[in-house]
Design an enzyme around this catalytic site. Structure first.
Site, mmCIF file in Angstrom:
data_model
loop_
_atom_site.group_PDB
_atom_site.id
_atom_site.type_symbol
_atom_site.label_atom_id
_atom_site.label_comp_id
_atom_site.label_asym_id
_atom_site.label_seq_id
_atom_site.Cartn_x
_atom_site.Cartn_y
_atom_site.Cartn_z
ATOM 1 N N HIS A 131 1.166 1.162 -0.507
ATOM 2 C CA HIS A 131 1.625 1.520 0.842
ATOM 3 C C HIS A 131 3.142 1.724 0.843
ATOM 4 O O HIS A 131 3.853 1.202 1.695
ATOM 5 C CB HIS A 131 1.229 0.433 1.852
ATOM 6 C CG HIS A 131 -0.254 0.323 2.068
ATOM 7 N ND1 HIS A 131 -0.913 0.982 3.072
ATOM 8 C CD2 HIS A 131 -1.204 -0.368 1.391
ATOM 9 C CE1 HIS A 131 -2.214 0.695 3.013
ATOM 10 N NE2 HIS A 131 -2.413 -0.122 2.003
ATOM 11 N N ASN A 204 -6.667 -0.329 8.188
ATOM 12 C CA ASN A 204 -6.680 1.001 7.579
ATOM 13 C C ASN A 204 -7.397 1.945 8.536
ATOM 14 O O ASN A 204 -8.116 1.496 9.433
ATOM 15 C CB ASN A 204 -7.426 0.985 6.240
ATOM 16 C CG ASN A 204 -6.637 0.272 5.140
ATOM 17 O OD1 ASN A 204 -5.421 0.147 5.219
ATOM 18 N ND2 ASN A 204 -7.334 -0.191 4.126
HETATM 19 C C1 HEM Z 1 -7.815 -7.476 -3.080
HETATM 20 C C2 HEM Z 1 -7.558 -6.464 -2.315
HETATM 21 C C3 HEM Z 1 -6.158 -6.129 -1.886
HETATM 22 C C4 HEM Z 1 -4.984 -6.451 -2.469
HETATM 23 C C5 HEM Z 1 -4.736 -7.249 -3.748
HETATM 24 C C6 HEM Z 1 -3.941 -5.873 -1.655
HETATM 25 C C7 HEM Z 1 -2.596 -5.969 -1.921
HETATM 26 C C8 HEM Z 1 -1.604 -5.428 -1.164
HETATM 27 C C9 HEM Z 1 -0.221 -5.518 -1.467
HETATM 28 C C10 HEM Z 1 0.367 -6.257 -2.655
HETATM 29 C C11 HEM Z 1 0.454 -4.862 -0.501
HETATM 30 C C12 HEM Z 1 1.974 -4.691 -0.389
HETATM 31 C C13 HEM Z 1 2.519 -5.938 0.286
HETATM 32 C C14 HEM Z 1 4.020 -5.923 0.443
HETATM 33 O O1 HEM Z 1 4.724 -5.689 -0.546
HETATM 34 O O2 HEM Z 1 4.484 -6.188 1.565
HETATM 35 C C15 HEM Z 1 -0.513 -4.353 0.416
HETATM 36 C C16 HEM Z 1 -0.211 -3.659 1.554
HETATM 37 C C17 HEM Z 1 -1.166 -3.347 2.492
HETATM 38 N N1 HEM Z 1 -2.510 -3.616 2.446
HETATM 39 FE FE1 HEM Z 1 -3.509 -4.444 0.955
HETATM 40 N N2 HEM Z 1 -4.507 -5.220 -0.591
HETATM 41 C C18 HEM Z 1 -5.864 -5.368 -0.704
HETATM 42 C C19 HEM Z 1 -6.809 -4.890 0.144
HETATM 43 C C20 HEM Z 1 -6.539 -4.383 1.360
HETATM 44 C C21 HEM Z 1 -7.512 -4.083 2.355
HETATM 45 C C22 HEM Z 1 -9.030 -4.307 2.250
HETATM 46 C C23 HEM Z 1 -6.842 -3.627 3.438
HETATM 47 C C24 HEM Z 1 -7.492 -3.220 4.720
HETATM 48 C C25 HEM Z 1 -7.017 -3.493 5.907
HETATM 49 C C26 HEM Z 1 -5.430 -3.601 3.116
HETATM 50 C C27 HEM Z 1 -4.410 -3.178 3.938
HETATM 51 C C28 HEM Z 1 -3.086 -3.131 3.581
HETATM 52 C C29 HEM Z 1 -2.079 -2.522 4.413
HETATM 53 C C30 HEM Z 1 -2.286 -1.850 5.750
HETATM 54 C C31 HEM Z 1 -0.873 -2.671 3.719
HETATM 55 C C32 HEM Z 1 0.505 -2.149 4.162
HETATM 56 C C33 HEM Z 1 1.296 -3.243 4.834
HETATM 57 C C34 HEM Z 1 2.663 -2.717 5.231
HETATM 58 O O3 HEM Z 1 2.736 -1.735 5.978
HETATM 59 O O4 HEM Z 1 3.660 -3.280 4.770
HETATM 60 N N3 HEM Z 1 -5.286 -4.076 1.851
HETATM 61 N N4 HEM Z 1 -1.763 -4.703 -0.013
#
Ligand code: HEM
Length: 527
Positions: A131, A204
Site C-alpha cells: 500500500h 479494501n
Molecule cells: C496476513 C495478511 C496481511 C499482512 C501480513 C498484511 C500486512 C500489511 C502491512 C505490513 C502493511 C503496511 C503497514 C504499514 O507500514 O503501515 C499493510 C497495509 C494495509 N493492509 Fe494489510 N496485510 C494483510 C492482509 C490484509 C487484509 C486481509 C486487508 C483487508 C482489509 C489488509 C488491508 C490493508 C490496508 C488497507 C493497508 C494500508 C494501510 C495504510 O493506508 O497505511 N491487509 N498490510
C-alpha cells in the site's frame, strides 16, 4: 533579515531556503542596502559583509593555511583570478560551506554542512512494504443511532457525537508511480480519534481475500509483484499462484471484474474483509463485518478505460479526491455492518471466520451505523499521510479480534512494520495518537473472559469449499459484467503455459460450468 535559526527538518530547510531566495531577489543591490532594521547587539543577524570586491584579488596563500610543512609544493592551488560573485544572495553565509580560505578545502568540522546533507539524505521516511501509494483526507464520523445493543465502543453510543477521523486511500501493489486506475486491491483505512483512544478500520474495495490463513501472505504478494529476476511485470507469477491456490477463486472473480479497476476513491466501496467481534456492556458478543457505501454511488471502469486513463493521468483518483475537497465539497460514505450471533455460526454453510467468504445480505442484512464525512485535505503529506500508521489491532473497548486466522496473523505485523519504517516512537507522531493514550496502557485485549481450548495443530479449518461462492459471484453479474470478467481473465490466461492454464480452468469449472465454457471460448479468440 536572514533567518539564521537551524532548520529542524528538511521541509523547514527548503522553506527557509525558498524564503531567503525570495528575500534576496527583493533586496536592492548590495551597495544600496538599507541599514539593518533590527540590529542585534552582536550584529550577527545584520546583513553580512558584502560580496568580495569585483576587482580580481590574489587568492590567499593556501599553503600558509593548511599546515605548509606537511604539504608538498605541487598541491598548491593555481593562482586563479577571483571571479565576481554571480549569486543573487552571495551575502548569505548559509549558502556556503566552511572552508580554509575562500577556495577550500571544505573543513570537516563544518557540522552545518554535514547536517544539511544528512538531513536531506535521511528526510524521506521508509515506504510501507505494501500500500505504498496513497492519499489522505480528514473528516469526522457520526453514528445515526446508538449501537449500545451490540457494542460499548464509545464513539457508537451517541448520535449527537462527532468523532474526528483520518482516512488513507491506497493501492496495495506497486510503487508511488503505479497508475491510480490500474487493476489492484485498493485500501480504504480510517483512523477514529475516539476519547478511549485510536480505533482503526482497515478496508479494501474487495470484500474477500486470496487466503484464509496469514501463513502464505508473503507468497501471494510475491505473485502480484514484478519478477524478482528483472523487475518486469510477469503475469505467470500470478497465474501460477492461482493455479496452486483454489481458495483464491472467489477473490479472482472480484479482482478481475471491473471492481479491480477504478479512477475514483469517491465512488469506491470498502469492506473490512475479516470478521471482528463487537461486545456490549453486558458482555454479549457479535461477529461483525464492516462495509463502507459511497453516497455518490459505486462506479468502476473497464480494463480498456483503465489502461487509457493510466497513460493519460496516473494520478487521476488522487487528484479528484484532493481537488474535490479543496473546492469545499464533502465526500460521504455510510458505514454498514453485518452482525451474526456466534451461536449461529454452525448454521451457515461456511466458516464465518473465513475471509475468502462473504455473508449473505439476505440472511445478515446490512445495518446502517453512521456517516463518514471527509471534509479537508492534509496540509503536510509526509507527516500526515506517509507517517500514518494503521493496524487492525488498534482497538478500543467494545471491539475485538475474532478467531479469524488471517486477522490474527495481521494483528502483530502492522506495528512491527511501523517500528521499522517510522521508528519505535511511531505512536507519538501526532497523526497516530490521541493525547495520553497508548495501546500498551489501555489493556484492550480481545475476548477477555472468553473460554479458549483446543489441541495444538496446523490444519485446514472447517469447510474449505473454495468454489461455491465464486460460482455465485459469476452468476450474480449481469451479461456485460460477466463478459468483462471473462475477457479480463482470458486476455492473460491464454498466454500461460498448459501446466498453469489447466488447473485454473479446472477450478473455474468447479465454480460454474458456464463460466469455464465462456472462458475457453474467449481464450480461443486471443490464441
Ligand atoms: C496476513 C495478511 C496481511 C499482512 C501480513 C498484511 C500486512 C500489511 C502491512 C505490513 C502493511 C503496511 C503497514 C504499514 O507500514 O503501515 C499493510 C497495509 C494495509 N493492509 Fe494489510 N496485510 C494483510 C492482509 C490484509 C487484509 C486481509 C486487508 C483487508 C482489509 C489488509 C488491508 C490493508 C490496508 C488497507 C493497508 C494500508 C494501510 C495504510 O493506508 O497505511 N491487509 N498490510
Amino acid at each position: 533579515m536572514i533567518d539564521r535559526q537551524e532548520p529542524s527538518s528538511f521541509h523547514e530547510m527548503i522553506e527557509r531556503y525558498n524564503r531567503q531566495i525570495q528575500e534576496a531577489k527583493r533586496r536592492p543591490p548590495i551597495s544600496e542596502s538599507p541599514p539593518c532594521p533590527n540590529p542585534e547587539p552582536q550584529g550577527s543577524s545584520c546583513p553580512p559583509p558584502p560580496c568580495p570586491p569585483q576587482k580580481p584579488q590574489p587568492l590567499p596563500d593556501r599553503e600558509s593555511v593548511a599546515s605548509p610543512s606537511r604539504r608538498p609544493a605541487h598541491h598548491s592551488a593555481p593562482s586563479l583570478p577571483e571571479k565576481p560573485c554571480d549569486k543573487v544572495s552571495c551575502d548569505d553565509k548559509t549558502d556556503f560551506s566552511q572552508t580554509a580560505g575562500i577556495r577550500g578545502p571544505v573543513l570537516l568540522q563544518d557540522s552545518i554542512l554535514h547536517e544539511t546533507l544528512a538531513t536531506f539524505v535521511n528526510h524521506k521516511p521508509l515506504e510501507r512494504v505494501l500500500h505504498v501509494k496513497g492519499y489522505g483526507a480528514f473528516g469526522y464520523f457520526q453514528p445515526y443511532q446508538s449501537m449500545s445493543k451490540y457494542t460499548k465502543a464509545c464513539f457508537l453510543q451517541d448520535p449527537a457525537q462527532r468523532t474526528p477521523t483520518f482516512t488513507r486511500f491506497s493501492l496495495m501493489i506497486g510503487s508511488q508511480d503505479t497508475p491510480d486506475s490500474c487493476r489492484n486491491v485498493r485500501g480504504f483505512s480510517t483512523k477514529f480519534y475516539t476519547k478511549d483512544g485510536i480505533f482503526d478500520l482497515l478496508c479494501n474495495q474487495i470484500p474477500v481475500f486470496f487466503l484464509r490463513d496469514a501463513m502464505r501472505f508473503p507468497e501471494a504478494i510475491a505473485a502480484l509483484s514484478p519478477s524478482p529476476v528483472n523487475n518486469l511485470p510477469d503475469p505467470s507469477l500470478f497465474w501460477d499462484f492461482i493455479a496452486r491456490t483454489p481458495q483464491a477463486m472467489h477473490m479472482l472473480t472480484w479482482l478481475y471484474s471491473d471492481v479491480g479497476t477504478s479512477c475514483s476513491f469517491q465512488t469506491m466501496g470498502g469492506h473490512g474483509v475479516n470478521t471482528f467481534v463487537w461486545c456490549n456492556a453486558e458482555g454479549k458478543r457479535w461477529y461483525v463485518k464492516y462495509h463502507w457505501i459511497p453516497l455518490a454511488g459505486e462506479r468502476y471502469i473497464d480494463r480498456h478505460e483503465a489502461q487509457q486513463t493510466a497513460g493519460q493521468n496516473p494520478y487521476i483518483a488522487g487528484q479528484s479526491l484532493y481537488h474535490s475537497l479543496a473546492r469545499g465539497q464533502v465526500i460521504e460514505y455510510e458505514l454498514r455492518v453485518q452482525l451474526m450471533d456466534p451461536a449461529d455460526e454452525n448454521n451457515v454453510p461456511f466458516d464465518p471466520l473465513d475471509d475468502t467468504k462473504i455473508w449473505s445480505e439476505t440472511q445478515y442484512p446490512l445495518l446502517p451505523v453512521g456517516l463518514l464525512t471527509l471534509e479537508h485535505n492534509p496540509d503536510d503529506y509526509r507527516s500526515q499521510v506517509e507517517q500514518s500508521a494503521f493496524s487492525p489491532a488498534n482497538l478500543i473497548e467494545g471491539i475485538e479480534l475474532s478467531n479469524d486466522a488471517m486477522l490474527q496473523g495481521r494483528s502483530f505485523i502492522y506495528w512491527d512494520a511501523q517500528r521499522r519504517r517510522l521508528g519505535p516512537g511511531f505512536r507519538d507522531l501526532s497523526i497516530n495518537c490521541t493525547p495520553g493514550w497508548s495501546p500498551a496502557r489501555s489493556f484492550v485485549t480481545s475476548g477477555e473472559g472468553m473460554p479458549v481450548s483446543g489441541v495444538e495443530t496446523r490444519a485446514c479449518p472447517r469447510d474449505s469449499d473454495p468454489f461455491t461462492q465464486a460460482g455465485e459471484r459469476y452468476r450474480s453479474l449481469d451479461a456485460l459484467n460477466q463478459e468483462h470478467l471473462v475477457d479480463n481473465i482470458a486476455s492473460e490466461l491464454y498466454a500461460m503455459p498448459k501446466h498453469i492454464q489447466k488447473p485454473v480452468l479446472d477450478s473455474i469449472q468447479k465454480c460454474d460450468q458456464a463460466f469455464a465454457q465462456h472462458l475457453v471460448r474467449q481464450m480461443e479468440i486471443y490464441c
